[in-house]
Scaffold this active site. Structure first.
Site, PDB file in Angstrom:
ATOM      1  N   HIS A  94       0.815  -1.227   0.000  1.00  0.00           N
ATOM      2  CA  HIS A  94       0.000   0.000   0.000  1.00  0.00           C
ATOM      3  C   HIS A  94       0.849   1.279   0.000  1.00  0.00           C
ATOM      4  O   HIS A  94       0.328   2.363  -0.249  1.00  0.00           O
ATOM      5  CB  HIS A  94      -0.926   0.050   1.218  1.00  0.00           C
ATOM      6  CG  HIS A  94      -1.979  -1.020   1.226  1.00  0.00           C
ATOM      7  ND1 HIS A  94      -2.869  -1.182   0.186  1.00  0.00           N
ATOM      8  CD2 HIS A  94      -2.278  -1.979   2.144  1.00  0.00           C
ATOM      9  CE1 HIS A  94      -3.676  -2.208   0.467  1.00  0.00           C
ATOM     10  NE2 HIS A  94      -3.341  -2.705   1.641  1.00  0.00           N
ATOM     11  N   HIS A 126      -6.345  -7.270  -0.316  1.00  0.00           N
ATOM     12  CA  HIS A 126      -6.476  -5.836  -0.632  1.00  0.00           C
ATOM     13  C   HIS A 126      -5.735  -5.499  -1.936  1.00  0.00           C
ATOM     14  O   HIS A 126      -4.732  -6.142  -2.254  1.00  0.00           O
ATOM     15  CB  HIS A 126      -5.878  -4.998   0.502  1.00  0.00           C
ATOM     16  CG  HIS A 126      -6.501  -5.269   1.838  1.00  0.00           C
ATOM     17  ND1 HIS A 126      -5.949  -6.142   2.752  1.00  0.00           N
ATOM     18  CD2 HIS A 126      -7.638  -4.800   2.387  1.00  0.00           C
ATOM     19  CE1 HIS A 126      -6.727  -6.187   3.831  1.00  0.00           C
ATOM     20  NE2 HIS A 126      -7.763  -5.387   3.633  1.00  0.00           N
TER      21      HIS A 126
END
Ligand SMILES: [Zn+2]
Length: 344
Positions: A124, A163
């Site tokens: 991320h 994710h």
């Protein structure tokens, strides 16, 4: 078959307190690998700290200094999800350096494949922002190092964390040398990863997003691997494959709503290994991203190593999801992605 693993106690010193991404994750993995005798079948690779120059291939220098300063002041929260302690900067340098070392070891032939068991995770983290438990983007940094130092021209990154790896996608969005393929729950954190995100003009088609509905399990994942990931990888002809290995896709994981089992992860790894063997002399580098149910995480990582080693017996004590909820058919989604990426 020589399979390497990166680990160092420095990774336990990234102290996040009461947080799902904590040191117990790696402790559970290491003790399970030792208890089951797997460690003896692996080749240890010593990590090193990544240099500022290496981090700067992906991150803003001011951002790197900011992370160092926060650690020097004893730590603190960087966003609502991401926290640091005084040792987090050093741990993060070794996390990035660990994936770089694993990649070097695979390219140099010290080992056939490797898994970097590192934390904090990375996918991320963007150019100038920490988010989603990630400080530096370990896989993106190792990929850029491999492109620069070994004159590679085509690297495939497969990201099966639950994710979307927004940071990794952004790092290579305009770079046709890197094919980034992500399977992820959608809509979900961090919000990116739609089918329409396919790479910027010069790199059109080298980002492939596979946004899956909540409830997807082994059947859906294997279908996606066989129908999209395999043909896309064969067409791209990578010289190296990196894997953002997140095990929060497991049904027992409380951070998300997917239904993959340990056996499902093993089958996915088997497919990736098959691609590695067929396309790039087996050069595979796995890097740990998410996975927050300790038992599922440890068992899934052992299964991953078993597949890389060629051990065929997979232990899956957690089994299939107990309360399987109906998954919407993903056939139309697969069709749409195949059309979009001309994988017909
Ligand atoms: Zn995740």
């Amino acid at each position: 078959m020589k399979v390497g693993f990166v680990y160092d106690p420095i990774y336990l010193k990234h102290d996040t307190g009461q947080h799902p991404e904590n040191a117990k994750r790696l402790e559970a993995i290491i003790s399970h690998l030792e208890r089951t005798g797997l460690t003896q079948q692996l080749t240890p690779i010593r990590p090193r700290a990544a240099s500022i120059e290496e981090l700067s291939l992906v991150h803003d220098e001011q951002y790197i200094s900011h992370i160092r300063d926060v650690a020097q002041k004893g730590g603190g929260w960087l966003d609502v999800d991401t926290v640091m302690s005084s040792n987090s900067y050093e741990a993060a340098l070794y996390a990035a350096g660990g994936v770089i070392r694993a990649t070097e070891a695979v390219i140099n032939g010290e080992v056939d494949s490797a898994f970097a068991l590192v934390r904090p995770p990375g996918h991320h983290a963007t150019y100038e922002q920490a988010m989603g438990f990630c400080l530096f983007n370990n896989v993106a940094i190792a990929t850029k190092c491999a492109l620069a130092n070994y004159k590679l021209e085509r690297i495939l990154i497969v990201d099966f964390d639950v994710h979307h790896g927004n940071g990794t996608q952004a790092a290579f969005y305009g770079n046709p040398q890197v094919l980034y393929i992500s399977t992820h729950e959608y809509p979900f954190y961090p919000g990116t990863g739609s089918i329409e995100e396919t790479g910027s003009e010069t790199a059109e088609g080298t980002t492939i997003n596979i946004p899956l509905p909540a409830g997807s399990g082994d059947t859906e994942y294997l279908e996606v691997f066989e129908q999209i990931i395999v043909p896309a990888a064969i067409r791209f002809k990578p010289q190296l494959i990196l894997v953002s290995a997140g095990y929060d896709t497991h049904w027992a994981d409380e951070l998300a709503l997917m239904q993959v089992s340990v056996t499902g992860f093993a089958q996915m790894v088997k497919i990736i290994k098959g691609l590695g063997d067929e396309l790039c002399d087996g050069r595979l580098v796995f890097s740990l991203e998410g996975g927050y149910n300790l038992e599922a995480l440890a068992a899934s990582i052992k299964a991953t190593f078993d597949m890389l080693l060629g051990n065929t017996a997979i232990e899956d004590r957690l089994g299939q999801p107990p309360r399987s909820f109906k998954t919407p058919s993903i056939a139309p989604l697969i069709k749409k992605i195949k059309e979009r990426h001309k994988l017909v």
